[in-house]
Design a protein around this motif. Structure first.
Motif: not given
Length: 130
Positions: A63, A67, A73-77, A83, A85, A87, A103, A107
């Motif tokens: 992640g 990012a 920034r990056y949103i991932y599972y 979820t 996030i 940075s 996290g 979501m």
């Protein structure tokens, strides 16, 4: 990560966690040596209780690298389908030196997330997430 930068990041980590009531991790990616997650209180560390806890560092390193690649920034599972996030934190030269990871949180619809959980005995823990 330089000591002064790390102190600032720990401060931001604490602020994000308290403000949003969601766990926040600090990932340290040194120039040499192994990357690591900075310790956090057990009650804030959902990943320590997760069935996939052995994948925690690699998941969050991914992640942070993404990012850094995608403008900070990056949103991932994660493997549980929850979820996060990330940075990225850059050093003076612009190189990736770490990241803040917020996290997990749910979501979408909680019932859908629970139905898709790969580990059913984590349902109660996941139900408590924001």
């Amino acid at each position: 990560m330089a000591q002064d930068l790390q102190e600032k990041c720990v401060k931001f980590q604490r602020h994000f966690s308290q403000l949003l009531d969601i766990g926040c991790k600090l990932v340290d990616i040194p120039d040499s040596g192994a990357s690591s997650l900075k310790p956090q209180p057990e009650e804030e560390n959902f990943c320590a209780r997760c069935a996939y806890k052995h994948d925690e560092l690699s998941t969050h390193l991914y992640g942070c690298h993404e990012a850094h690649r995608w403008n900070g920034r990056y949103i991932y599972y994660c493997p549980m389908g929850l979820t996060f996030i990330a940075s990225s934190i850059s050093g003076d030269s612009g190189d990736l030196v770490g990241g803040l990871v917020l996290g997990p949180f749910v979501m979408g619809d909680l019932q859908d997330v629970l139905a898709d959980l790969p580990v059913s005995d984590m349902e109660e823990e996941v139900s408590k997430l924001k």
